[in-house]
Write a protein that holds these residues in place. Sequence first.
Motif, PDB file in Angstrom:
ATOM      1  N   VAL A   1      12.657   9.426   3.443  1.00  0.00           N
ATOM      2  CA  VAL A   1      12.207  10.449   2.397  1.00  0.00           C
ATOM      3  C   VAL A   1      11.017   9.937   1.974  1.00  0.00           C
ATOM      4  O   VAL A   1      10.597   8.879   1.643  1.00  0.00           O
TER       5      VAL A   1
ATOM      6  N   ARG B   1       1.300   9.097 -11.536  1.00  0.00           N
ATOM      7  CA  ARG B   1       2.304   8.627 -10.397  1.00  0.00           C
ATOM      8  C   ARG B   1       3.305   8.080 -10.938  1.00  0.00           C
ATOM      9  O   ARG B   1       4.577   8.048 -10.411  1.00  0.00           O
TER      10      ARG B   1
ATOM     11  N   MET C   1       0.888  -1.283   0.063  1.00  0.00           N
ATOM     12  CA  MET C   1      -0.175   0.073   0.002  1.00  0.00           C
ATOM     13  C   MET C   1       0.779   1.123  -0.085  1.00  0.00           C
ATOM     14  O   MET C   1       0.552   2.259  -0.598  1.00  0.00           O
ATOM     15  N   THR C   2       2.103   1.163   0.686  1.00  0.00           N
ATOM     16  CA  THR C   2       2.628   2.253   0.819  1.00  0.00           C
ATOM     17  C   THR C   2       4.241   2.006   0.455  1.00  0.00           C
ATOM     18  O   THR C   2       4.908   1.669   1.223  1.00  0.00           O
ATOM     19  N   GLY C   3       4.309   2.569  -0.806  1.00  0.00           N
ATOM     20  CA  GLY C   3       5.520   2.503  -1.237  1.00  0.00           C
ATOM     21  C   GLY C   3       6.441   3.852  -1.771  1.00  0.00           C
ATOM     22  O   GLY C   3       7.330   3.909  -2.300  1.00  0.00           O
ATOM     23  N   SER C   4       5.725   4.768  -1.190  1.00  0.00           N
ATOM     24  CA  SER C   4       6.153   6.236  -1.387  1.00  0.00           C
ATOM     25  C   SER C   4       7.270   6.954  -0.415  1.00  0.00           C
ATOM     26  O   SER C   4       7.563   7.882  -0.573  1.00  0.00           O
ATOM     27  N   SER C   5       7.634   5.732   0.414  1.00  0.00           N
ATOM     28  CA  SER C   5       8.582   6.524   1.467  1.00  0.00           C
ATOM     29  C   SER C   5       9.913   5.586   1.501  1.00  0.00           C
ATOM     30  O   SER C   5       9.812   4.398   1.178  1.00  0.00           O
ATOM     31  N   PHE C   6      11.110   6.008   1.747  1.00  0.00           N
ATOM     32  CA  PHE C   6      12.291   5.417   1.742  1.00  0.00           C
ATOM     33  C   PHE C   6      13.358   5.600   2.871  1.00  0.00           C
ATOM     34  O   PHE C   6      13.066   6.727   3.102  1.00  0.00           O
TER      35      PHE C   6
ATOM     36  N   THR D   1       7.757  10.800  -0.906  1.00  0.00           N
ATOM     37  CA  THR D   1       7.471  11.988  -2.278  1.00  0.00           C
ATOM     38  C   THR D   1       5.795  11.583  -2.388  1.00  0.00           C
ATOM     39  O   THR D   1       5.362  10.542  -2.058  1.00  0.00           O
ATOM     40  N   PHE D   2       5.312  12.689  -3.110  1.00  0.00           N
ATOM     41  CA  PHE D   2       3.846  12.561  -3.567  1.00  0.00           C
ATOM     42  C   PHE D   2       4.009  13.355  -4.693  1.00  0.00           C
ATOM     43  O   PHE D   2       4.827  14.191  -5.214  1.00  0.00           O
TER      44      PHE D   2
END
Lengths: 374, 374, 374, 374
Positions: free
Chosen positions: B12, B125, B1-6, B14-15
């Motif tokens: 980090v 996206r 579900m949540t792949g936008s942080s690193f 991103t959006f």
Amino acid sequence: MTGSSFGTLFRVATFGESHGPAIGVVIDGCPADFTLDIEHINRELERRRPGQSPLVTQRKESDEFELLSGIFEGKTTGAPLAFLIRNQDVRSKDYESIRDLFRPGHADFTYYAKYGHRDYRGGGRSSARETASRVIAGAVAKQLLAAAGISFLGGVVQIGAVCAGSYQWDQVEQNELRCVDPQKVDAMRGEIEAARKLRDSVGGIVEVQAHGVMPGLGEPVFARLDALIGGAMFSIPAVKGVEIGAGFSSAAMHGSAMHDEMFTDGFHTNNHGGVLGGLSSGAPIVVRAVVKPTASIAREQRTLNRDLAAAGIETKGRHDPCVAIRAVPVCEAMLALVLIDVLLQHQAALGMRGFYSSPQSIQYGMAKDLTDGC
Amino acid sequence: MTGSSFGTLFRVATFGESHGPAIGVVIDGCPADFTLDIEHINRELERRRPGQSPLVTQRKESDEFELLSGIFEGKTTGAPLAFLIRNQDVRSKDYESIRDLFRPGHADFTYYAKYGHRDYRGGGRSSARETASRVIAGAVAKQLLAAAGISFLGGVVQIGAVCAGSYQWDQVEQNELRCVDPQKVDAMRGEIEAARKLRDSVGGIVEVQAHGVMPGLGEPVFARLDALIGGAMFSIPAVKGVEIGAGFSSAAMHGSAMHDEMFTDGFHTNNHGGVLGGLSSGAPIVVRAVVKPTASIAREQRTLNRDLAAAGIETKGRHDPCVAIRAVPVCEAMLALVLIDVLLQHQAALGMRGFYSSPQSIQYGMAKDLTDGC
Amino acid sequence: MTGSSFGTLFRVATFGESHGPAIGVVIDGCPADFTLDIEHINRELERRRPGQSPLVTQRKESDEFELLSGIFEGKTTGAPLAFLIRNQDVRSKDYESIRDLFRPGHADFTYYAKYGHRDYRGGGRSSARETASRVIAGAVAKQLLAAAGISFLGGVVQIGAVCAGSYQWDQVEQNELRCVDPQKVDAMRGEIEAARKLRDSVGGIVEVQAHGVMPGLGEPVFARLDALIGGAMFSIPAVKGVEIGAGFSSAAMHGSAMHDEMFTDGFHTNNHGGVLGGLSSGAPIVVRAVVKPTASIAREQRTLNRDLAAAGIETKGRHDPCVAIRAVPVCEAMLALVLIDVLLQHQAALGMRGFYSSPQSIQYGMAKDLTDGC
Amino acid sequence: MTGSSFGTLFRVATFGESHGPAIGVVIDGCPADFTLDIEHINRELERRRPGQSPLVTQRKESDEFELLSGIFEGKTTGAPLAFLIRNQDVRSKDYESIRDLFRPGHADFTYYAKYGHRDYRGGGRSSARETASRVIAGAVAKQLLAAAGISFLGGVVQIGAVCAGSYQWDQVEQNELRCVDPQKVDAMRGEIEAARKLRDSVGGIVEVQAHGVMPGLGEPVFARLDALIGGAMFSIPAVKGVEIGAGFSSAAMHGSAMHDEMFTDGFHTNNHGGVLGGLSSGAPIVVRAVVKPTASIAREQRTLNRDLAAAGIETKGRHDPCVAIRAVPVCEAMLALVLIDVLLQHQAALGMRGFYSSPQSIQYGMAKDLTDGC
């Protein structure tokens, strides 16, 4: 500080050193009420075990495990599954001579630099013995994935300079090299024998595939399915490169040749290796990992001791001349661990969407199964 | 579900979509009291920006960012840094025609399969525009790493069938291809022009290096430094393969040639690419990533629409014929994001060990700087 | 899916059921080169062990552990520490009668609702036996924290309606109730005996404190130190409430009375309980947790069976009439696990800041040590 | 380092300071294809907004947000939702006088100790303004949960020494104190007025409930539902204690009174507050949080400056005399953020189990709805 666990919803944590009392793995997040096939886990371990053929190390490792928790009346309870493997046939004395030396190509120097204090016996935590724990966890994942229609293939596609020319997956477990091309078995064996005669080692390339993966698995951006797979493969000792689908050969391709067109009966080509935009496409996932030559070789090499003074070293002990062969089940296991995790995450979204809409599952894939060369 | 942080300690997120109001990035975990160089961030963004030369897309993207938080009197406060970039030059109408079509090689089909509902405009996206956010975060990471003595190199080493023969890092930013070999610039440009004439695209290989990395960074097993780097590189759109050090060529090597011996003045070779046993060795970290040919091409291709019926498609819009060029700063950024995170973790352990012992920092690296070919 | 691990940099994962072969814990992220005091771990376990006095369960649990990994020549190596405790004195037959019944106040119904299949013997995974694993991990954390000058206190401050009136921490381990107020020991024992005579159980409140915590630990917003501590305490079975410093009594206070003024010699009051703005203040951290009456009582209660039909139940087996007593070392352990994690994160930031500035460590705390009542 | 994000599958990250350009929140993991009700988000924000009545701060905060990403044609796309709120009515000069002073009860000292450099204006990152971001995220969560049949209640149950005697939830939003007991509104208002006349502040207790939660949510051990809720509530500024169900009163109870029996029509009592064994039981989840008196008071207090020298301080600016009132929607939001995350995880397990068995959803709860006193 904490690199020994893997996954978000199907969380695997391994522990143990090569020459300590035991190694093991704890799986947190295995769904409940699943009938675990213990024999299947044993068979998977057997594929990784040393001593299977003259081409791999003759070290005897007992891989008999004990399942300590998470199961009741043969079925998972949802609690963590803990597996324990006792270490045996531990000849720690073989390693006395390297107590203060850094073996080239090994983790000796870097562990010392990081930790100041290290268990030098047999590589300690950096030993490939740790991968037995992964194979156990991977076997559990494979069983769950099989229930969802997902299956795995894995084999050797290159050893030394010899590449497989054709792919005959049903022959892989019939030859001691796990080579996908029966006609190249002798040539590949020749590469290994040649290296061994020189008291040297040789590299190889492993390919693994997952079939039956539904479209849409993985999460965009940093948790792209290829990012997860790439990271998982690089976490295997000795892997120095990973490619998916056409991989490095796509550098020299034009877009019109590379990009797989879509047809009503499925993809006719799979240059994308089953991953598009970071998500599974329905086509088989195709991954190759290069395994460097075994670090332990019996030839003398120049190195340093822990005072950073010059020294010579010959690595004794019993080692695989080509570790790619035994890496096959490990690569499959890591791919399975990635897929069970993204499948669980996919189910979370689908289930939630079921409360307010009717999410449909799209079926798509290859028109026919792929066979490919390196 | 949540792949936008690193990342773990330098986190980090991103959006933003290509054709939405804005994109942006939030960095949680940036150490406090650091004087941020805003101009440096702009310079890094400039390197990724479209429209720099005739060889890249002529789309005009404003990459002017606003820093919304986490800074006070020019210095970081330890609170999250939030950067916002408004989208401009958005020609969403260009994309009306693909509303119901899946472009081959793109994320269109897989996003649709995953989400049921998608923002088709400009890739949404999945657009490479998202990587501007990474470059910002990477620039912050680079500034912090510079304080610790770590620096970066990045360039193109292959386009189409043309490989760099020699490495002249100081020439990279002097040519519009960011090619490491000035003598191959014309040939590489020829590859791109040839593809463009065919309304096609072509792939390439990017190499990035980090110098000054102290030995011992990374965490064993699943968070090996190579696993983190491999995953980070594969998270970049269009990357289909990653290798470290000798990479795929190690398959055909003998161990005695592959394994870099240690000398009192440092390593003389760097086949291991700066990572041994999953930890940094002190030698430069050397990573190559293959970037597939741009997915958007103006040639007609066969595909499906969202009813899975056959259709033809020509992708309009303004696209890079070879996206590898602009991938260079993105690859550097991802490497920087990995390194700042492991460096922070390393500091945690060192600091804690300082309470009960005197951990010493071991200095080691290459005897002299490496130059290498593909 | 995965609730059995805790912490970010000092990561603890427990496994095992009450009546399975074993329980255990894996600690990933323990800093290297630390001389582990095995005897201290045993002493901590002893404090939690059943059968210490007539007031706690007479069940005999062997808490002898085996340390399987992560240690070499007496010192940690940085690799995961795995501890194993075999289960003994397992009278599973005691539980045959509850195979299909949901005991009120227990996890029986909710585990069944969640998993469909459960190990009903002795509570399985929900058994408080799991907390032995936490005490082991907490002991390791305490040893590391001791090196940093941080120490712990813990005791019982209320049982039934009897509250401690004064705090004499040096008396806590001198009485079998671990009561901080020696003058209330008899009255508290009376509460327990009264409950026991009724074949009933009674609740209590535990207070734990950490001294020597430097200012600035914890992370703002969601990882505030009080959020981490609150979550950690609520993760202990039977805890139904947690308060820090003045806690619930602050509802009726005015700000001028509540907010601790600062003096050059330190705080003179500690209503804030050592946490201000989500970060440690240097004052002792003071936490109270209420432990509900033991769920297992020998009185008949009305309940349902797994067909959701009405049934009666009397819980047999050997149970603590007041589980708060044995919860003391568990509460300390959880507080220690929180603190080691935030201390490690603090070191990461300090270490990184050392590359570009000279972060100073601020010393501040209580003017003199606190004694307080409930 | 990184405390500004929350959740595993529904991941919320907030950013921004009270007196910086903006605050905001990014939600990663919102399921796709959901029609977002923007007006509902605004109504929730309105409930938290200052200036609603004479009893709360007269500071004017614009809480108008801009939705920057993750939505297309009115429905979520599965990409991160980013919300931005510009700061206005920023009177930073009010804070010049506290630039070098540590306000008692505030985060000033601890942030300084942690970071060395801080944005002192209006509390910066530690300001309760940050909670507007949480209310936005909570509103999105509530909408999704509503689709699954889960609803929320929240109100004030104590201010100063005045406790609610009866619960009339339908009256809560009818009085400016959000008090659950209309008959106690005047007395509670008296407590606030009395504090205000003394230029002081007063504390209070908030109760929130979630109804319609299916049994089995939460994960055993460290991610118990009560642990997640407890941690979430403690993450709210000024919260010094949290209790679930009977909470602290269970210390004085016998097990036979505490443990809720099960009947075929549901629970008749809810001392367990909807959580048993760390998992939801189907009964309403009942949580109370104590909110300490507002830290900013206009009375002179003794404190230190950043040289740790003695100083006096009066906090100017416009502050709530009792912050509990505006904490109500924040507590609801945090409870919603916990529940959406565990519900998603529950769906993952259910979906996976659907591949190999037929998991049934058990319906159970209260026989009739609960009304309770403090």
